[in-house]
Design an enzyme around this catalytic site. Structure first.
Site, PDB file in Angstrom:
ATOM      1  N   GLU A 140       1.603  -0.200  -4.821  1.00  0.00           N
ATOM      2  CA  GLU A 140       0.619   0.786  -5.270  1.00  0.00           C
ATOM      3  C   GLU A 140       1.353   2.095  -5.510  1.00  0.00           C
ATOM      4  O   GLU A 140       1.823   2.727  -4.563  1.00  0.00           O
ATOM      5  CB  GLU A 140      -0.457   0.995  -4.204  1.00  0.00           C
ATOM      6  CG  GLU A 140      -1.451   2.070  -4.610  1.00  0.00           C
ATOM      7  CD  GLU A 140      -2.194   2.705  -3.439  1.00  0.00           C
ATOM      8  OE1 GLU A 140      -3.214   3.345  -3.691  1.00  0.00           O
ATOM      9  OE2 GLU A 140      -1.752   2.585  -2.285  1.00  0.00           O
ATOM     10  N   ASP A 143       0.825  -1.189   0.000  1.00  0.00           N
ATOM     11  CA  ASP A 143       0.000   0.000   0.000  1.00  0.00           C
ATOM     12  C   ASP A 143       0.875   1.261   0.000  1.00  0.00           C
ATOM     13  O   ASP A 143       1.925   1.295   0.648  1.00  0.00           O
ATOM     14  CB  ASP A 143      -0.869  -0.035   1.265  1.00  0.00           C
ATOM     15  CG  ASP A 143      -1.949   1.017   1.246  1.00  0.00           C
ATOM     16  OD1 ASP A 143      -2.743   1.018   0.290  1.00  0.00           O
ATOM     17  OD2 ASP A 143      -1.995   1.849   2.168  1.00  0.00           O
TER      18      ASP A 143
END
Ligand SMILES: *[C@@H]1O[C@H](CO)[C@@H](O)[C@H](O)[C@H]1NC(C)=O
Ligand SMILES: *[C@@H]1O[C@H](CO)[C@@H](O)[C@H](O)[C@H]1NC(C)=O
Ligand SMILES: *[C@@H]1O[C@H](CO)[C@@H](O)[C@H](O)[C@H]1NC(C)=O
Ligand SMILES: *[C@@H]1O[C@H](CO)[C@@H](O)[C@H](O)[C@H]1NC(C)=O
Ligand SMILES: *[C@@H]1O[C@H](CO)[C@@H](O)[C@H](O)[C@H]1NC(C)=O
Ligand SMILES: *[C@@H]1O[C@H](CO)[C@@H](O)[C@H](O)[C@H]1NC(C)=O
Ligand SMILES: *[C@@H]1O[C@H](CO)[C@@H](O)[C@H](O)[C@H]1NC(C)=O
Ligand SMILES: *[C@@H]1O[C@H](CO)[C@@H](O)[C@H](O)[C@H]1NC(C)=O
Ligand SMILES: *[C@@H]1O[C@H](CO)[C@@H](O)[C@H](O)[C@H]1NC(C)=O
Length: 533
Positions: A245, A221
């Site tokens: 990400e 993330d």
């Protein structure tokens, strides 16, 4: 005795899995928000409202009990939302941490989703089926309701293990890395990933996590918000594939995050933006954006074959919220499977979910009754074909996709010996056709695996696709290569599901993506939606 044998078998499995980037290249991933995929028996199936931003009841166990739905569609891996303990306390202005991204203590599991044994059981079942397990991890930040929070509840308890509070300035890279995501309702204190103690605690934590739960890959993330040199240390310790990400729709801004000094791979936001530009109805219907992004990606990314291709995730609007025509979904989706990169399908995409961005894109899956929809069937066919090609002898995975044609309403991509012809005209029949020049010989026999229609190649290698019955995608494979595929009446080779490992390959180069083509909507989404993921 039986227990000892079981333990022995599991320990072998543990060695056998822990997959590398090369092993992930041929996989196909189904992305799950644990809380939203399946309900335990007896729970109220009508109680979940995504807009309420609270727990709906999904667990690691309920995923384990419903893997048939995923595996029957041909997926060879799942990616689950974070497993670590989250913020515990009163409801926030953005609801409760049902999504799992509001980390408090990485050393504990999130007991909302089950026990350590439940997570191990899920991992074992995934592996028993020959599939891989990818777990989402949040390293960049924790979550707090104030910027002067008590650190005693956190894994990192020292002030110097965090960067001092400042809101992120997106025009300043240092600020993006060191300042805090979130806002003044929900702060996301930025962990100081330059601090040596933090680095050593994170690396030993992730190594242990991967080994304990036999994890095959990590989705990272907010990877863009961490100093890049952290990743080789962290992923090196983990010893598995890392896909980050990096919410950047320009190839130039996204590509530096893939490579030996950064991450194995990133989610393919540039192609996501281009596919939206090319296929969404209503929309710009600009297929040149796809051609352009393909060309730039080949030059600039280290390895396009490892990028994570997607049309939806928990941070962007559902495809069907942006595009009202199901043929646009089928065509764009075909690109994510049949071009370079690892296909990723976000749970519910196969059920035409149409929520806007966070929190409406985290709908519960159970009201769909896990229906065998047309989208589910197309995904099944695409997975079946891709799994078959991945396992073939002609190294389909490492052959770089080539653009054969861009027409005003059609685009054609050839990867290995597979020609995909895609259109953005949508469902209504139209008196248009797209002519594609292939390298195939006159009269060469091919089959469209999506309709099982035979297509003969015309003179000069031409293939014509007419859209008088609407704008369906077409995926042509030489008919004689379908033997053993189990597709279009060709018998499947006798097999257990493949877990074949593959050889290596790469690409590189340099170019620039035109930001102008990204629609205003996408820009808004990209500014607004990763903050609370
Ligand atoms: C906390 O945030 C508020 C509001 O942005 C700011 O005024 C204050 O200076 C911050 N405090 C610290 C310790 O950073
Ligand atoms: C960029 O952000 C950092 C961290 O907040 C700050 O120290 C620095 O002054 C900023 N640079 C510019 C040019 O604004
Ligand atoms: C379509 O995309 C191409 C390539 O990115 C770009 O050059 C062109 O300006 C776009 N056309 C329109 C009408 O936006
Ligand atoms: C998009 O999502 C919002 C919120 O979930 C919803 O109100 C709207 O109807 C959706 N639009 C479409 C086209 O589905
Ligand atoms: C879905 O329906 C298709 C067409 O009827 C069928 O071939 C396929 O086996 C079904 N899949 C599942 C998982 O039931
Ligand atoms: C389709 O296009 C062709 C060639 O332009 C034309 O001859 C024909 O009449 C059209 N048919 C319809 C139904 O519009
Ligand atoms: C034959 O195909 C090539 C592309 O492969 C194209 O440039 C050429 O115009 C075609 N010739 C004819 C006569 O269609
Ligand atoms: C699959 O196995 C059966 C018997 O085990 C055999 O008769 C059949 O020919 C095999 N099919 C293929 C495609 O190898
Ligand atoms: C992959 O190839 C092996 C060896 O040829 C075969 O046994 C297996 O059935 C194949 N798997 C798939 C999914 O085609």
């Amino acid at each position: 005795m039986a227990l000892i044998r079981l333990f022995f078998l599991l320990s072998i499995l543990r060695v056998a899995f822990a997959a590398t980037a090369e092993q992930w290249r041929g996989r196909s991933i189904y992305q799950i928000i644990v809380d939203r995929f399946a309900l335990p028996d007896g729970a109220d199936p009508t109680a979940c409202d995504a807009g309420k931003q609270t727990w709906c009841g999904g667990t690691w166990n309920t995923i384990k009990d419903n893997l048939d739905y995923i595996q029957s569609a041909g997926f060879t891996a799942i990616w689950i939302s974070p497993v670590s303990q989250n913020y515990v306390g009163e409801r926030t202005p953005y609801g409760d941490p049902y999504h799992g991204y509001w980390i408090q203590d990485i050393s504990k599991l999130n007991d909302r989703f089950g026990t350590a044994d439940d997570l191990k059981a899920l991992s074992d079942e995934v592996h028993r089926r020959g599939m891989y397990l990818m777990v989402d991890v949040v390293v960049n930040n924790v979550m707090a309701l104030s910027n002067t929070t008590d650190l005693s509840k956190f894994f990192f308890k020292q002030q110097e293990q965090y960067h001092p509070y400042c809101p992120v300035d997106y025009s300043n890279l240092t600020s993006e890395q060191n300042c805090w995501l979130g806002d003044t309702n929900v702060y996301l204190p930025d962990v100081n990933t330059q601090d040596e103690t933090v680095v050593s605690e994170y690396t030993s934590w992730v190594k242990d996590l991967v080994q304990t739960y036999n994890i095959d890959g990590l989705r990272i993330d907010a990877a863009k918000h961490v100093n890049t040199d952290f990743w080789p240390k962290f992923c090196g310790a983990a010893g598995v594939f890392c896909i980050g990400e990096v919410y950047e729709t320009e190839v130039d801004n996204c590509s530096p995050y893939q490579g030996p000094e950064a991450l194995d791979s990133v989610l393919n936001y540039p192609m996501y933006a281009a596919l939206t530009n090319g296929f969404a109805i209503p929309g710009q219907l600009n297929l040149s954006a796809i051609a352009d992004t393909m060309a730039q990606s080949k030059k600039k990314f280290k390895d396009v074959g490892l990028l994570g291709n997607f049309l939806e995730n928990h941070d962007v609007s559902r495809w069907a919220n942006v595009s009202v025509d199901p043929q646009s979904l089928y065509n764009a989706m075909t690109f994510t499977f049949m071009s370079d990169g690892i296909p990723i399908v976000y749970y519910g995409q196969e059920q035409y979910f149409h929520g806007a961005s966070d929190p409406y894109n985290r709908e519960p899956l159970w009201p769909s009754k896990y229906t065998n929809t047309t989208a589910y069937q197309i995904i099944t066919t695409l997975n079946k074909l891709r799994n078959f090609l991945v396992n073939g002898t002609d190294d389909w995975l490492h052959s770089e996709a080539q653009l054969l044609t861009t027409a005003p309403h059609g685009i054609s991509v050839m990867k290995g010996n597979v020609v995909s012809i895609l259109t953005n005209i949508g469902s209504p029949p139209a008196n248009t056709s797209v002519a594609v020049y292939t390298p195939w010989e006159n009269n060469y026999a091919t089959t469209d695996v999506l309709s099982c229609r035979q297509w003969a190649v015309g003179s000069n290698g031409t293939v014509d696709v007419e859209y008088t019955k609407g704008g369906q995608p077409v995926v042509l494979v030489p008919s004689d290569q379908l033997k053993g595929s189990g597709l279009c009446g060709y018998e499947a080779a006798n097999s257990t599901k493949s877990t074949a490992s593959m050889a290596s390959g790469a690409t590189s180069g340099l170019s620039r993506f035109d930001a102008m083509m990204t629609s205003a909507l996408l820009v808004l989404l990209s500014l607004g939606s990763f903050v609370f993921n």
